[in-house]
Design an enzyme around this catalytic site. Sequence first.
Site, mmCIF file in Angstrom:
data_model
loop_
_atom_site.group_PDB
_atom_site.id
_atom_site.type_symbol
_atom_site.label_atom_id
_atom_site.label_comp_id
_atom_site.label_asym_id
_atom_site.label_seq_id
_atom_site.Cartn_x
_atom_site.Cartn_y
_atom_site.Cartn_z
ATOM 1 N N ASP A 126 0.800 -1.182 0.076
ATOM 2 C CA ASP A 126 0.141 -0.077 0.051
ATOM 3 C C ASP A 126 0.929 1.167 0.035
ATOM 4 O OD1 ASP A 126 -2.307 1.838 0.633
ATOM 5 O OD2 ASP A 126 -1.822 1.781 2.673
ATOM 6 N N ASP A 137 0.034 5.083 1.087
ATOM 7 C CA ASP A 137 -0.084 5.954 2.228
ATOM 8 C C ASP A 137 -0.088 5.222 3.473
ATOM 9 O OD1 ASP A 137 -0.700 8.217 0.206
ATOM 10 O OD2 ASP A 137 -2.516 7.820 0.042
HETATM 11 MG MG LIG Z 1 -2.690 3.085 3.890
#
Ligand SMILES: [Mg+2]
Length: 198
Positions: free
Chosen positions: A25, A27
Amino acid sequence: MEQSKKNIDIIQQWDINNTWALFLDRDGVVNRRRIGSYIMMVDEFEFLPGVLQSFATADKIFSKIIIVTNQQGIGKGLMDENSLNQIHDFMISKVKENHGRIDKVYFSPYLANSNHLMRKPNTGMAIAATKDFPKIRFKHSVMIGDSATDMEFARTLGMKAVFVGMPEEMDVSKELFDVAYPSFFDFIKDLNAIVVNL
Ligand SMILES: [Mg+2]
């Protein structure tokens, strides 16, 4: 048993080798999250501590390194694909400068309530990655994320699920992941020690 020792035991059993893929992922894993907002320009993109070094280590361990990121700021009309691509070009080039590698970034512009196949926890971005990189095997893949949607995505695909951050804070139940670490850096440090000792 002490938690850190437990984590090492679990990861050891995965038997990771250089045919494995790493999914991340973005962020909260690669860069600092903006709570309640989006990273809309390059200036707002801040690598988390140790991340650049971690990509350099991951480069030596994994055959493919893939980012899968939900970016509904686009669907909301708050930013456009052009700015997102600029942010990703910046991220990829900084990683490369620091001897790391990101093979490809997949992003989902769709709104959370769309339940779109291409938006995590749905699996579309991983399926797209196997079209681009046919050697990827989900059972020989690790997914690192900081939210329940990331862990569900990993679980559905049969990937190893690595949570980073505070599971309690993010309301993520322990059944959803295999191991939890404070950061991408901490996970890679343990993994590297295991791989080197093989
Ligand atoms: Mg995230």
